[in-house]
Write an enzyme that holds these catalytic residues in place. Structure first.
Site, short mmCIF file in Angstrom:
data_model
loop_
_atom_site.label_atom_id
_atom_site.label_comp_id
_atom_site.label_asym_id
_atom_site.label_seq_id
_atom_site.Cartn_x
_atom_site.Cartn_y
_atom_site.Cartn_z
N TYR A 157 0.84 -1.75 -0.29
CA TYR A 157 0.53 -0.26 0.13
C TYR A 157 0.59 1.30 0.00
O TYR A 157 0.24 2.18 -0.28
CB TYR A 157 -0.96 -0.16 1.13
N LYS A 164 -3.23 8.57 2.92
CA LYS A 164 -4.48 8.04 3.00
C LYS A 164 -4.20 8.58 4.79
O LYS A 164 -5.12 9.53 5.71
CB LYS A 164 -4.55 7.08 3.53
P1 NAD Z 1 -12.66 3.55 -8.25
O1 NAD Z 1 -11.12 3.30 -8.97
O2 NAD Z 1 -13.93 3.05 -8.14
O3 NAD Z 1 -12.71 4.97 -7.29
C1 NAD Z 1 -11.42 5.84 -7.78
C2 NAD Z 1 -11.81 6.73 -7.84
O4 NAD Z 1 -10.76 8.12 -7.98
C3 NAD Z 1 -12.30 7.32 -9.50
O5 NAD Z 1 -13.37 7.56 -9.72
C4 NAD Z 1 -11.12 7.93 -10.12
O6 NAD Z 1 -11.59 8.53 -11.48
C5 NAD Z 1 -10.78 9.11 -9.14
N1 NAD Z 1 -10.18 9.53 -9.06
C6 NAD Z 1 -8.26 9.30 -9.57
N2 NAD Z 1 -7.75 9.70 -10.23
C7 NAD Z 1 -8.18 11.21 -10.29
C8 NAD Z 1 -7.95 12.64 -10.27
N3 NAD Z 1 -6.77 13.16 -10.77
N4 NAD Z 1 -9.63 13.79 -9.96
C9 NAD Z 1 -9.89 12.70 -10.05
N5 NAD Z 1 -10.99 12.15 -10.01
C10 NAD Z 1 -9.82 10.62 -9.89
O7 NAD Z 1 -12.17 2.79 -6.60
P2 NAD Z 1 -12.91 2.74 -5.47
O8 NAD Z 1 -12.34 1.94 -4.45
O9 NAD Z 1 -14.37 3.03 -5.29
O10 NAD Z 1 -12.14 4.06 -4.56
C11 NAD Z 1 -12.71 5.05 -3.71
C12 NAD Z 1 -12.11 5.46 -2.61
O11 NAD Z 1 -12.08 4.43 -1.59
C13 NAD Z 1 -10.86 5.61 -2.65
O12 NAD Z 1 -10.45 6.85 -1.86
C14 NAD Z 1 -10.33 4.24 -2.30
O13 NAD Z 1 -8.94 4.49 -1.50
C15 NAD Z 1 -10.65 4.04 -1.17
N6 NAD Z 1 -11.01 2.88 -0.43
C16 NAD Z 1 -11.05 1.72 -1.32
C17 NAD Z 1 -10.80 0.61 -0.71
C18 NAD Z 1 -10.87 -0.60 -1.91
O14 NAD Z 1 -10.43 -2.01 -0.98
N7 NAD Z 1 -11.79 -0.36 -3.02
C19 NAD Z 1 -10.98 0.57 0.79
C20 NAD Z 1 -10.58 1.71 1.55
C21 NAD Z 1 -10.37 2.87 0.65
#
Ligand code: NAD
Length: 256
Positions: A157, A164
């Site tokens: 990570y 984060k």
């Molecule tokens: P996802 O890939 O569906 O969403 C990530 C989003 O970030 C995408 O829509 C992408 O377009 C956007 N993004 C990236 N760079 C960008 C930029 N420069 N400008 C605008 N948008 C941008 O994945 P997700 O898992 O739904 O992620 C959403 C959030 O949840 C993130 O912050 C991620 O770290 C967090 N998260 C995810 C998990 C997991 O296991 N999936 C766990 C904990 C936290």
């Protein structure tokens, strides 16, 4: 269908596809009566995200925002101000780090990769909150998405964990700043979910069974479970909560 958010207006940032956590949150907020606007990142995602939204929430406002671009962030909030005047909430569900920084050793992180992860994954919350607060004269709620890798060391990570950690602390500073305006700022720390962003972390799929085995609930969590917590944080049900990080991870974070 409940009407917890009837008459409320929310901007949802971070839908890439129907697996995105932001999409699950959007569905939950919409079902609870909220009016939504969506930001998508770049031309590449425009048609996919627009199609998805139009199929279930036709007429929602769509706006392009790459959060590294001040002009796009400012433009999006200017457009919303023109259309809505005020808003009630912001869902910030986005992050990015280069794939090559999400494997190997953290010590090898490049300056550019470090700054990019911080810019997109942490600073963007500060930038967007600054605009959002000006549209929340009667209070509001800001929700972001974080991960345990910001509190503990999680394999691969790396730079995203450090971003984060900055995001988590930004939640607390923003909550302290904006509380007097009755704006609450909270984060959900989700357990691993198979999304586009998660698959960028090397060996991500091997984490899922490990977490399921070790967590108190003996399973992984779903986007919908995160979304239900987001609904709680978005609504008056959580009116006394700010600066908090709520773990939606089947209890994994309590285990030694
Ligand atoms: P996802 O890939 O569906 O969403 C990530 C989003 O970030 C995408 O829509 C992408 O377009 C956007 N993004 C990236 N760079 C960008 C930029 N420069 N400008 C605008 N948008 C941008 O994945 P997700 O898992 O739904 O992620 C959403 C959030 O949840 C993130 O912050 C991620 O770290 C967090 N998260 C995810 C998990 C997991 O296991 N999936 C766990 C904990 C936290």
């Amino acid at each position: 269908m409940n009407q917890l958010l009837a008459g409320k207006k929310f901007l949802i940032m971070g839908v890439a596809n129907d697996r995105s956590i932001a999409w699950a949150i959007a569905k939950q907020l919409h079902e609870s009566g909220a009016t939504l606007a969506f930001s998508y990142q770049g031309d590449r995602l425009e048609s996919r995200v627009t199609k998805l939204v139009e199929a279930t929430m036709p007429g929602s406002t769509m706006v392009q925002v790459d959060v590294t671009r001040d002009d796009e962030v400012a433009g999006a909030f200017a457009l919303l101000k023109e259309q809505w005047g005020t808003m009630d909430g912001l869902v910030h569900s986005l992050a990015f780090a280069k794939t090559e920084e999400l494997e190997g050793n953290f010590v090898d992180t490049s300056r550019e990769g470090y700054l990019l992860a911080q810019d997109i994954s942490a600073f963007s919350l500060v930038a967007c909150s600054r605009y959002a607060k000006d549209m929340m004269p009667d209070g509001g709620t800001i929700i972001t998405m974080t991960y345990l890798g910001g509190e503990r060391v999680v394999g691969n990570y790396n730079v995203m964990g450090v971003a984060k950690a900055a995001l988590d602390q930004s939640v607390r500073y923003l909550a302290a700043d904006l509380g007097a305006q009755n704006i609450r700022v909270n984060a959900i720390s989700a357990g691993p979910i198979n999304t586009l962003a998660a698959r960028g972390v090397k060996n991500f799929t091997s984490i899922l069974p490990q977490v399921a085995e070790k967590s108190p609930l003996k399973r992984n969590i779903t986007q919908e479970e995160v979304a239900k917590t987001a609904l709680f944080l978005a609504s008056d049900l959580s009116s006394g909560i700010t600066g908090e990080i709520i773990h939606v991870d089947a209890g994994y974070h309590i285990m030694g």
